[in-house]
Design an enzyme around this catalytic site. Structure first.
Site, PDB file in Angstrom:
ATOM      1  N   LEU A 130       0.850  -0.846  -0.004  1.00 54.78           N
ATOM      2  CA  LEU A 130      -0.019   0.089  -0.287  1.00 54.78           C
ATOM      3  C   LEU A 130       0.846   1.288   0.002  1.00 54.78           C
ATOM      4  O   LEU A 130       0.893   1.986  -0.805  1.00 54.78           O
ATOM      5  CB  LEU A 130      -0.989  -0.223   1.099  1.00 54.78           C
ATOM      6  N   ASP A 131       1.769   1.356   0.968  1.00 50.09           N
ATOM      7  CA  ASP A 131       2.629   2.561   1.296  1.00 50.09           C
ATOM      8  C   ASP A 131       4.028   1.999   1.757  1.00 50.09           C
ATOM      9  O   ASP A 131       3.951   1.745   3.110  1.00 50.09           O
ATOM     10  CB  ASP A 131       1.969   3.438   2.142  1.00 50.09           C
ATOM     11  N   PRO A 132       4.926   1.482   1.109  1.00 50.16           N
ATOM     12  CA  PRO A 132       4.848   2.038  -0.239  1.00 50.16           C
ATOM     13  C   PRO A 132       4.277   0.770  -1.144  1.00 50.16           C
ATOM     14  O   PRO A 132       4.107  -0.299  -0.793  1.00 50.16           O
ATOM     15  CB  PRO A 132       6.369   1.898  -0.747  1.00 50.16           C
ATOM     16  N   ASP A 135       0.578   3.787  -3.365  1.00 50.09           N
ATOM     17  CA  ASP A 135       1.079   5.262  -3.430  1.00 50.09           C
ATOM     18  C   ASP A 135       1.998   5.405  -4.515  1.00 50.09           C
ATOM     19  O   ASP A 135       1.712   6.781  -5.386  1.00 50.09           O
ATOM     20  CB  ASP A 135       1.710   5.963  -2.000  1.00 50.09           C
TER      21      ASP A 135
END
Length: 400
Positions: A130-132, A135
Site C-alpha cells: 500500500l505505502d509503499p 502510492d
C-alpha cells in the site's frame, strides 16, 4: 546478468500477521502450490482457517533453515516479516535461485544483495504493498499525465502531496487504534522527516510538530511528513525544469489526533528507550483493534503544476480539468476503503498488490534483479487497471 530463472509455480508466503489477507487467497486461486509459513504449523493452520483457505495451502512452521531446505529454483518467497527480516530471506533465495517479494521499502541490505540476485537470475520485487506500493502507482501516473500536459522542458512549479493512513472507521477519543506493533508506530515518530515546503527543504526532527490540516473531499484530517520525501522527486521522474514548491509524503490521521496524542508526544520528547517500550505496551492494552472494530485506509495523492508566466502559463491559464489544453494541470487519486467482517482494509490494501506482483513473477513479466512495483508510468497504468479489476477500487480526478 544471468537469464531469469523460470518460475516453478511454488509460492512460500512467510508470516500470517495483520497484513495477510485476500491477496493470499488470490494466489491460491492462481496456483495450487502455496505454503504458509508461520511461527508454528498450528498457527499457520489457524490462519488458513480464518482466511477460508484450509486445504488450499499447506501450513508450515517457520524457521529460516526449514524454509531454505524446501526452496527450489524458481520458487517465490513472499516476506511478510518485519523489514529487518528481509535480507536473510533474500540471501537464502539468491543461494537457492528462488525469487523474492515484499511490500517494504528498498533497504541498504536489499541494495547490497541486488547485484548477486541479478547474477543468479533471481527476481527481487519490493515496494509492492500500500505505502509503499499503491502510492507509487498513483504518483507515477499523475506525473506522467502532468508531463504530457505541461511539457518536460517548460519552466514550471508544482505542489505534490501523498498522504496515507490506517485509522478507525468509527473515530474514538484517542483518534487511533493499534493494528500493528505500537513500538513501531512510536519509533516511526522519532525519525526526522525531510520534505519540501514553500520551495525549501525542511527537516522536522519531530515529525508530529509539522502536522497540518489536510482536507480529503469534504472531510478534514491531520497529516504529517515522514521519512525522507526528497529522493522520490527523482524516483517519480519529475522534470528538472520544474521547481518543487511542495513535495511531501506523509501520514494521514483523523482530525483531533494531534491533541489526543499530546501525552504520547511528551513521552517521545524525553527520548528514553526503556520508557517508550513500556509506553508501547500500555498503549497496546489501552487502544487495541478488537474483532468488533473496523479499520479504514485512506490514501490521497495529488499533483498541481503551473507553468511560469514567461512560458505562457500561470494561474490565468489554468484549465482546471487536467486535459492538457492549458498551461496548468491538476490531478489526484483517492483510495478510501473500510474493512469488514471478513478482512481488514489494511490487509486487503497490502496483500492484494503484493499478490499481484507475485503473479507477475510467476508469469515471467518481471526481469531478474531489483524491481519496484511502480518502476515506470506504463507499469503503473497496468497495475492500477489490474487492481481495479480485482476490486481494489479508487477514484481519480479528472475522471477516466
Amino acid at each position: 546478468m544471468s537469464d531469469r530463472v523460470p518460475a516453478s509455480g511454488a509460492v512460500h508466503w512467510v508470516g500470517a500477521g495483520l497484513s495477510t489477507g485476500s491477496g493470499l487467497a488470490a494466489l491460491c486461486a492462481h496456483t495450487d502450490r502455496v505454503r504458509l509459513w508461520h511461527r508454528t504449523a498450528e498457527r499457520a493452520a489457524e490462519a488458513l482457517d480464518r482466511l477460508g483457505l484450509t486445504g488450499r495451502a499447506e501450513p508450515r512452521a517457520y524457521t529460516l533453515d526449514a524454509l531454505t531446505a524446501e526452496l527450489a529454483p524458481g520458487d517465490v518467497v513472499v516476506s511478510m516479516l518485519p523489514a529487518s527480516g528481509h535480507a536473510a530471506l533474500l540471501s537464502a533465495c539468491v543461494a537457492r535461485r528462488a525469487h523474492f517479494a515484499c511490500s517494504s521499502y528498498v533497504s541498504d541490505e536489499i541494495l547490497e544483495l541486488a547485484p548477486a540476485a541479478a547474477g543468479s537470475g533471481t527476481v527481487v520485487l519490493t515496494e509492492a504493498g500500500l505505502d509503499p506500493g499503491v502510492d507509487h502507482l498513483f504518483a507515477h501516473r499523475l506525473v506522467a499525465r502532468a508531463r504530457e500536459a505541461i511539457g518536460d522542458d517548460t519552466a514550471a512549479s508544482y505542489r505534490f502531496t501523498s498522504y496515507c493512513g490506517g485509522v478507525p472507521s468509527v473515530p474514538d477519543a484517542f483518534r487511533y487504534r493499534f493494528s500493528w506493533a505500537p513500538l513501531g508506530v512510536l519509533n516511526a515518530l522519532r525519525v526526522p522527516a525531510r520534505y519540501v515546503e514553500d520551495g525549501a527543504e525542511i527537516v522536522a526532527a519531530r515529525p508530529w510538530e509539522a502536522t497540518r490540516a489536510h482536507r480529503v473531499g469534504d472531510e478534514r484530517f491531520e497529516a504529517y511528513p515522514n521519512r525522507d520525501s526528497v529522493p522520490f522527486i527523482a524516483q517519480y521522474a519529475l522534470p528538472p525544469s520544474w521547481r518543487a514548491l511542495t513535495f511531501v509524503r506523509g501520514t494521514l490521521r483523523l482530525d483531533g489526533w494531534l491533541r489526543a496524542w499530546e501525552p504520547v508526544f511528551e513521552e517521545l520528547r524525553a527520548g528514553d528507550d526503556t520508557r517508550i517500550e513500556a509506553l508501547a505496551r500500555e498503549l497496546a492494552a489501552a487502544h487495541p483493534t478488537t474483532d468488533a472494530d473496523r479499520d479504514r485506509v485512506v490514501l490521497a495523492v495529488s499533483l498541481e503544476v503551473h507553468a511560469d508566466a514567461a512560458a505562457g502559463g500561470g494561474p490565468d491559464g489554468a484549465n482546471g480539468g487536467g486535459n492538457g489544453t492549458g498551461r496548468s494541470w491538476y490531478g489526484s487519486h483517492l483510495l478510501d476503503l473500510e474493512g469488514d467482517e471478513t478482512e481488514s482494509a489494511m490487509a486487503r490494501c497490502v496483500s492484494r498488490p503484493l499478490a499481484l506482483g507475485v503473479r507477475h513473477i510467476l508469469d515471467g513479466s518481471l526481469p531478474a534483479g531489483l524491481n519496484r512495483a511502480a518502476g515506470t508510468a506504463a507499469r503503473s497504468e497496468e497495475w492500477m487497471r489490474e487492481l481495479a479489476e480485482e476490486g481494489l477500487e479508487f477514484s481519480s480526478w479528472p475522471g477516466e
